[in-house]
Design a protein around this motif. Structure first.
Motif, PDB file in Angstrom:
ATOM      1  N   VAL A 297       0.853  -1.190   0.000  1.00  0.00           N
ATOM      2  CA  VAL A 297       0.000   0.000   0.000  1.00  0.00           C
ATOM      3  C   VAL A 297       0.886   1.236   0.000  1.00  0.00           C
ATOM      4  O   VAL A 297       1.755   1.381   0.867  1.00  0.00           O
ATOM      5  N   GLN A 298       0.657   2.124  -0.959  1.00  0.00           N
ATOM      6  CA  GLN A 298       1.442   3.357  -1.061  1.00  0.00           C
ATOM      7  C   GLN A 298       0.623   4.529  -0.521  1.00  0.00           C
ATOM      8  O   GLN A 298      -0.344   4.973  -1.147  1.00  0.00           O
ATOM      9  N   ILE A 299       1.006   5.014   0.638  1.00  0.00           N
ATOM     10  CA  ILE A 299       0.347   6.156   1.262  1.00  0.00           C
ATOM     11  C   ILE A 299       1.288   6.708   2.328  1.00  0.00           C
ATOM     12  O   ILE A 299       2.147   5.974   2.846  1.00  0.00           O
ATOM     13  N   LYS A 300       1.173   7.956   2.655  1.00  0.00           N
ATOM     14  CA  LYS A 300       2.025   8.579   3.657  1.00  0.00           C
ATOM     15  C   LYS A 300       1.488   8.332   5.062  1.00  0.00           C
ATOM     16  O   LYS A 300       0.278   8.245   5.275  1.00  0.00           O
ATOM     17  N   ALA A 301       2.380   8.235   6.018  1.00  0.00           N
ATOM     18  CA  ALA A 301       2.006   7.918   7.400  1.00  0.00           C
ATOM     19  C   ALA A 301       1.096   8.979   8.018  1.00  0.00           C
ATOM     20  O   ALA A 301       0.282   8.671   8.882  1.00  0.00           O
ATOM     21  N   PHE A 302       1.216  10.233   7.566  1.00  0.00           N
ATOM     22  CA  PHE A 302       0.432  11.312   8.175  1.00  0.00           C
ATOM     23  C   PHE A 302      -0.955  11.460   7.546  1.00  0.00           C
ATOM     24  O   PHE A 302      -1.793  12.213   8.032  1.00  0.00           O
ATOM     25  N   GLU A 303      -1.214  10.736   6.447  1.00  0.00           N
ATOM     26  CA  GLU A 303      -2.521  10.860   5.796  1.00  0.00           C
ATOM     27  C   GLU A 303      -3.580  10.068   6.564  1.00  0.00           C
ATOM     28  O   GLU A 303      -3.272   9.200   7.378  1.00  0.00           O
ATOM     29  N   LYS A 304      -4.858  10.350   6.264  1.00  0.00           N
ATOM     30  CA  LYS A 304      -5.962   9.768   7.006  1.00  0.00           C
ATOM     31  C   LYS A 304      -6.379   8.412   6.435  1.00  0.00           C
ATOM     32  O   LYS A 304      -6.235   8.145   5.239  1.00  0.00           O
ATOM     33  N   VAL A 305      -6.933   7.594   7.303  1.00  0.00           N
ATOM     34  CA  VAL A 305      -7.418   6.271   6.906  1.00  0.00           C
ATOM     35  C   VAL A 305      -8.491   6.384   5.822  1.00  0.00           C
ATOM     36  O   VAL A 305      -8.587   5.525   4.941  1.00  0.00           O
ATOM     37  N   LYS A 306      -9.279   7.452   5.841  1.00  0.00           N
ATOM     38  CA  LYS A 306     -10.349   7.610   4.862  1.00  0.00           C
ATOM     39  C   LYS A 306      -9.828   7.744   3.431  1.00  0.00           C
ATOM     40  O   LYS A 306     -10.600   7.634   2.474  1.00  0.00           O
ATOM     41  N   CYS A 307      -8.523   7.955   3.276  1.00  0.00           N
ATOM     42  CA  CYS A 307      -7.931   8.026   1.938  1.00  0.00           C
ATOM     43  C   CYS A 307      -7.667   6.644   1.337  1.00  0.00           C
ATOM     44  O   CYS A 307      -7.347   6.528   0.162  1.00  0.00           O
ATOM     45  N   LEU A 308      -7.793   5.601   2.154  1.00  0.00           N
ATOM     46  CA  LEU A 308      -7.564   4.238   1.682  1.00  0.00           C
ATOM     47  C   LEU A 308      -8.808   3.691   0.999  1.00  0.00           C
ATOM     48  O   LEU A 308      -9.929   3.923   1.446  1.00  0.00           O
ATOM     49  N   SER A 309      -8.618   2.915  -0.065  1.00  0.00           N
ATOM     50  CA  SER A 309      -9.732   2.179  -0.648  1.00  0.00           C
ATOM     51  C   SER A 309     -10.071   1.003   0.266  1.00  0.00           C
ATOM     52  O   SER A 309      -9.302   0.660   1.179  1.00  0.00           O
ATOM     53  N   GLY A 310     -11.204   0.349   0.011  1.00  0.00           N
ATOM     54  CA  GLY A 310     -11.595  -0.797   0.834  1.00  0.00           C
ATOM     55  C   GLY A 310     -10.568  -1.909   0.815  1.00  0.00           C
ATOM     56  O   GLY A 310     -10.249  -2.503   1.850  1.00  0.00           O
ATOM     57  N   GLY A 311     -10.021  -2.193  -0.366  1.00  0.00           N
ATOM     58  CA  GLY A 311      -9.022  -3.250  -0.476  1.00  0.00           C
ATOM     59  C   GLY A 311      -7.722  -2.892   0.224  1.00  0.00           C
ATOM     60  O   GLY A 311      -7.088  -3.745   0.851  1.00  0.00           O
ATOM     61  N   MET A 312      -7.312  -1.639   0.119  1.00  0.00           N
ATOM     62  CA  MET A 312      -6.091  -1.187   0.787  1.00  0.00           C
ATOM     63  C   MET A 312      -6.236  -1.278   2.303  1.00  0.00           C
ATOM     64  O   MET A 312      -5.333  -1.744   2.999  1.00  0.00           O
ATOM     65  N   LEU A 313      -7.396  -0.844   2.817  1.00  0.00           N
ATOM     66  CA  LEU A 313      -7.633  -0.919   4.257  1.00  0.00           C
ATOM     67  C   LEU A 313      -7.623  -2.361   4.728  1.00  0.00           C
ATOM     68  O   LEU A 313      -7.046  -2.681   5.772  1.00  0.00           O
ATOM     69  N   GLN A 314      -8.234  -3.234   3.955  1.00  0.00           N
ATOM     70  CA  GLN A 314      -8.258  -4.661   4.302  1.00  0.00           C
ATOM     71  C   GLN A 314      -6.841  -5.219   4.412  1.00  0.00           C
ATOM     72  O   GLN A 314      -6.503  -5.939   5.358  1.00  0.00           O
ATOM     73  N   ARG A 315      -5.985  -4.866   3.456  1.00  0.00           N
ATOM     74  CA  ARG A 315      -4.617  -5.385   3.454  1.00  0.00           C
ATOM     75  C   ARG A 315      -3.810  -4.861   4.636  1.00  0.00           C
ATOM     76  O   ARG A 315      -3.039  -5.595   5.259  1.00  0.00           O
ATOM     77  N   VAL A 316      -3.993  -3.563   4.954  1.00  0.00           N
ATOM     78  CA  VAL A 316      -3.254  -2.969   6.076  1.00  0.00           C
ATOM     79  C   VAL A 316      -3.673  -3.624   7.399  1.00  0.00           C
ATOM     80  O   VAL A 316      -2.833  -3.959   8.229  1.00  0.00           O
ATOM     81  N   ILE A 317      -4.974  -3.800   7.595  1.00  0.00           N
ATOM     82  CA  ILE A 317      -5.471  -4.409   8.836  1.00  0.00           C
ATOM     83  C   ILE A 317      -4.991  -5.850   8.956  1.00  0.00           C
ATOM     84  O   ILE A 317      -4.578  -6.295  10.034  1.00  0.00           O
ATOM     85  N   LEU A 318      -5.011  -6.588   7.850  1.00  0.00           N
ATOM     86  CA  LEU A 318      -4.537  -7.967   7.879  1.00  0.00           C
ATOM     87  C   LEU A 318      -3.060  -8.024   8.246  1.00  0.00           C
ATOM     88  O   LEU A 318      -2.649  -8.839   9.094  1.00  0.00           O
ATOM     89  N   GLU A 319      -2.250  -7.160   7.639  1.00  0.00           N
ATOM     90  CA  GLU A 319      -0.814  -7.156   7.953  1.00  0.00           C
ATOM     91  C   GLU A 319      -0.580  -6.743   9.405  1.00  0.00           C
ATOM     92  O   GLU A 319       0.328  -7.265  10.068  1.00  0.00           O
ATOM     93  N   ARG A 320      -1.378  -5.803   9.900  1.00  0.00           N
ATOM     94  CA  ARG A 320      -1.249  -5.388  11.304  1.00  0.00           C
ATOM     95  C   ARG A 320      -1.455  -6.577  12.237  1.00  0.00           C
ATOM     96  O   ARG A 320      -0.712  -6.758  13.205  1.00  0.00           O
TER      97      ARG A 320
END
Length: 366
Positions: A297-320
């Motif tokens: 997922v390509q996004i900056k650490a200071f940006e908001k979660v709402k900028c993530l697509s559904g698939g991107m959010l899913q991948r980040v949560i899974l990796e977490r």
């Protein structure tokens, strides 16, 4: 009629929409389809005033309009019913409907409620409602604003007949969904987005679900649940009350990724380091960078979660969850809102986790 012309949305890490132009005619139902990250939700956010486009213009009946916030869009008759309604849980249905309404018409509100929530009293506390009932409370609130255009994000509970009743009232409806068959059955036209561009826009009657899969994903197949994922008749509440044992190191991914596993107003850094508040800032930034790289997922650490697509959010949560090396991982509706390619990626990641010794359990759907 609403027209979006040459809409572009660019972030430092990605261009999400590229020169998108679409006309939405009065009283028609449009299904917006595409892979995760294709730009569907971003386009909806632009239309309803959540995101200001980098370039391009919006027109209502040939008059140029500009929205700095959702309230401005609502004033021009554009309302969004979210997949996870933003309701105050501790107060009643009617009290929720009054929020933000300058002129609240109780008789009109009761009439709309009587149609969508038969037998449910107006003084019912929202926290006691089922998911479908909460959706219809949100829809009632939207209809009280007399919308000319209604955006519905993954609406699972509304029938084809009810949608067409709304469209016959002159309301233009945009459906954002990953359910291809539902999109074809409920819409008049299908708009295919791919990599931030409009691939094509045609009447829904000319398509089959398989043809759309072929156009968007290059495949026509259904993804089955792998055998290493064990299904159990267990609810999310039961997991929280009985099965999350710190000694066991259990992981948990709820069905509501945006508001239970995260929050749209969190920064990406806060989302990624939720389990590690003890780390200093430098350590948290390094941890976030590593997690995002693993999640692709390509996004900056200071940006908001709402900028993530559904698939991107899913991948980040899974990796977490994976980076905590849980002994058992509980999943609920893990593929909800995911396209075929993203579903295959999810199962591949879960297989990796399973091979490392984690037990994967799929819980009961709500």
């Amino acid at each position: 009629m609403l027209s979006v012309k040459n809409i572009c949305v660019k972030y430092s890490y990605k261009t999400v929409l590229k020169d998108v132009s679409i006309n939405f005619e009065k009283g028609k139902i449009y299904a917006l389809l595409g892979q995760n990250g294709a730009g569907k939700s971003t386009l909806a956010h632009v239309i309803c005033g959540d995101i200001k486009p980098t370039d391009g213009k919006l027109f209502i009946d040939d008059e140029e309009v500009s929205f700095n916030n959702p309230h401005k869009a609502i004033q021009r008759g554009i309302v969004c019913v979210h997949q996870h309604p933003l309701l105050a849980g501790s107060i009643s249905i009617f009290e929720n409907l009054k929020l933000g309404q300058k002129k609240f018409d109780p008789e009109k509100a009761q009439g709309i409620l009587n149609y969508w929530l038969k037998g449910i009293k107006k003084n019912t506390i929202v926290n006691t409602l089922l998911e479908d009932q909460r959706f219809f409370v949100s829809l009632t609130g939207a209809l009280l604003r007399n919308p000319g255009l209604l955006i519905m994000d993954e609406p699972p509970f509304i029938s084809k007949d009810d949608l067409h009743k709304l469209s016959k009232q002159g309301i233009t409806i945009i459906l954002i969904t990953h359910n291809l068959q539902e999109a074809l059955e409920k819409s008049d036209e299908v708009i295919l987005l791919q990599n931030g561009n409009v691939l094509e826009q045609k009447p829904s009657t000319i398509y089959t679900a398989g043809e759309i899969e072929q156009k968007l994903f290059g495949i026509s197949t259904q993804v089955k649940i792998p055998s290493f994922i064990k299904t159990e008749n267990i609810t999310e509440q039961e997991v929280l009350e009985k099965h999350i044992d710190p000694k066991q190191k259990a992981g948990y991914i709820p069905s509501d990724k945006m508001y239970r596993a995260s929050n749209p107003e969190l920064t990406i850094l806060q989302l990624c380091t939720a389990y590690h508040p003890e780390k200093n800032r430098v350590e948290q930034e390094a941890y976030t960078s590593a997690l995002l790289q693993r999640a692709d997922v390509q996004i900056k650490a200071f940006e908001k979660v709402k900028c993530l697509s559904g698939g991107m959010l899913q991948r980040v949560i899974l990796e977490r969850e994976m980076m905590e090396h849980p002994a058992v991982l509980y999943l609920f509706n893990p593929t909800k809102g995911l396209d075929v390619e993203s579903t295959q990626t999810l199962y591949s990641k879960l297989k990796e986790l399973h091979n490392s010794g984690t037990k994967i359990i799929l819980g009961k759907e709500a």
